[in-house]
Design a protein around this motif. Structure first.
Motif, PDB file in Angstrom:
ATOM      1  N   ALA A  20       0.830  -1.197   0.000  1.00 32.77           N
ATOM      2  CA  ALA A  20       0.000   0.000   0.000  1.00 32.77           C
ATOM      3  C   ALA A  20       0.869   1.253   0.000  1.00 32.77           C
ATOM      4  CB  ALA A  20      -0.897  -0.004   1.227  1.00 32.77           C
ATOM      5  N   LEU A  21       0.423   2.291  -0.738  1.00 29.58           N
ATOM      6  CA  LEU A  21       1.187   3.532  -0.870  1.00 29.58           C
ATOM      7  C   LEU A  21       0.281   4.751  -0.840  1.00 29.58           C
ATOM      8  CD1 LEU A  21       3.169   2.351  -3.992  1.00 29.58           C
ATOM      9  CD2 LEU A  21       4.152   2.649  -1.726  1.00 29.58           C
ATOM     10  N   CYS A  22       0.779   5.846  -0.226  1.00 31.05           N
ATOM     11  CA  CYS A  22       0.093   7.128  -0.343  1.00 31.05           C
ATOM     12  C   CYS A  22       0.644   7.828  -1.592  1.00 31.05           C
ATOM     13  CB  CYS A  22       0.315   7.988   0.905  1.00 31.05           C
ATOM     14  SG  CYS A  22       1.996   8.607   1.114  1.00 31.05           S
ATOM     15  N   LYS A  23      -0.003   8.909  -2.016  1.00 29.11           N
ATOM     16  CA  LYS A  23       0.433   9.609  -3.232  1.00 29.11           C
ATOM     17  C   LYS A  23       1.826  10.207  -3.081  1.00 29.11           C
ATOM     18  CE  LYS A  23      -4.032  10.826  -5.166  1.00 29.11           C
ATOM     19  NZ  LYS A  23      -4.913  11.917  -5.598  1.00 29.11           N
ATOM     20  N   GLU A  24       2.165  10.670  -1.890  1.00 24.85           N
ATOM     21  CA  GLU A  24       3.461  11.316  -1.678  1.00 24.85           C
ATOM     22  C   GLU A  24       4.623  10.322  -1.757  1.00 24.85           C
ATOM     23  OE1 GLU A  24       0.834  11.813   0.546  1.00 24.85           O
ATOM     24  OE2 GLU A  24       0.264  13.689  -0.422  1.00 24.85           O
ATOM     25  N   CYS A  25       4.415   9.110  -1.313  1.00 23.98           N
ATOM     26  CA  CYS A  25       5.503   8.118  -1.283  1.00 23.98           C
ATOM     27  C   CYS A  25       5.591   7.276  -2.557  1.00 23.98           C
ATOM     28  CB  CYS A  25       5.332   7.195  -0.076  1.00 23.98           C
ATOM     29  SG  CYS A  25       5.559   8.029   1.513  1.00 23.98           S
ATOM     30  N   ALA A  26       4.513   7.251  -3.334  1.00 23.38           N
ATOM     31  CA  ALA A  26       4.499   6.417  -4.544  1.00 23.38           C
ATOM     32  C   ALA A  26       5.493   6.935  -5.575  1.00 23.38           C
ATOM     33  CB  ALA A  26       3.106   6.392  -5.152  1.00 23.38           C
ATOM     34  N   GLN A  27       6.167   6.006  -6.215  1.00 24.41           N
ATOM     35  CA  GLN A  27       7.027   6.300  -7.353  1.00 24.41           C
ATOM     36  C   GLN A  27       6.290   5.771  -8.585  1.00 24.41           C
ATOM     37  OE1 GLN A  27      11.080   4.934  -6.751  1.00 24.41           O
ATOM     38  NE2 GLN A  27      10.829   5.120  -4.547  1.00 24.41           N
ATOM     39  N   SER A  28       6.855   5.992  -9.763  1.00 24.05           N
ATOM     40  CA  SER A  28       6.218   5.442 -10.947  1.00 24.05           C
ATOM     41  C   SER A  28       7.228   4.629 -11.748  1.00 24.05           C
ATOM     42  CB  SER A  28       5.630   6.548 -11.829  1.00 24.05           C
ATOM     43  OG  SER A  28       6.641   7.352 -12.352  1.00 24.05           O
ATOM     44  N   MET A  29       6.688   3.652 -12.453  1.00 27.40           N
ATOM     45  CA  MET A  29       7.507   2.773 -13.283  1.00 27.40           C
ATOM     46  C   MET A  29       6.605   2.222 -14.385  1.00 27.40           C
ATOM     47  SD  MET A  29       9.544  -0.668 -12.136  1.00 27.40           S
ATOM     48  CE  MET A  29      11.064   0.039 -11.571  1.00 27.40           C
ATOM     49  N   PRO A  30       7.131   2.014 -15.596  1.00 27.20           N
ATOM     50  CA  PRO A  30       6.295   1.410 -16.635  1.00 27.20           C
ATOM     51  C   PRO A  30       6.006  -0.058 -16.320  1.00 27.20           C
ATOM     52  CG  PRO A  30       8.521   1.804 -17.453  1.00 27.20           C
ATOM     53  CD  PRO A  30       8.456   2.378 -16.078  1.00 27.20           C
ATOM     54  N   PHE A  31       4.846  -0.534 -16.771  1.00 28.16           N
ATOM     55  CA  PHE A  31       4.437  -1.917 -16.548  1.00 28.16           C
ATOM     56  C   PHE A  31       4.050  -2.536 -17.884  1.00 28.16           C
ATOM     57  CE2 PHE A  31       1.116  -5.084 -15.729  1.00 28.16           C
ATOM     58  CZ  PHE A  31       1.810  -5.928 -14.887  1.00 28.16           C
TER      59      PHE A  31
END
Length: 70
Positions: A20-31
């Motif tokens: 689980a992640l909040c918006k501030e801690c989430a990173q992004s990566m292609p899937f």
């Protein structure tokens, strides 16, 4: 559910491991959704950009053999 990093209420989950992640801690990566052979026998992939990623898990770049499941 609370964020794995900071404990704030979660906004989503890691696409790769389910943490689980909040918006501030989430990173992004292609899937990669799927791979197929296109015209001229060229492999192609359908990819979603900017999916939620926790930054903790280590998605592997290559498939892993698992003979114990056979």
């Amino acid at each position: 559910m609370n964020c794995i990093h900071c404990g704030k209420p979660a906004q989503g989950i890691c696409r790769f491991c389910g943490r689980a992640l909040c918006k501030e801690c989430a990173q992004s990566m292609p899937f990669i959704i799927t791979i197929y052979v296109g015209e001229k026998k060229t492999p192609k992939a359908i990819v979603v950009a900017d999916t939620f990623y926790c930054g903790i898990c280590k998605p592997q770049p290559e498939p892993i053999d698992m003979p114990e499941l056979a």
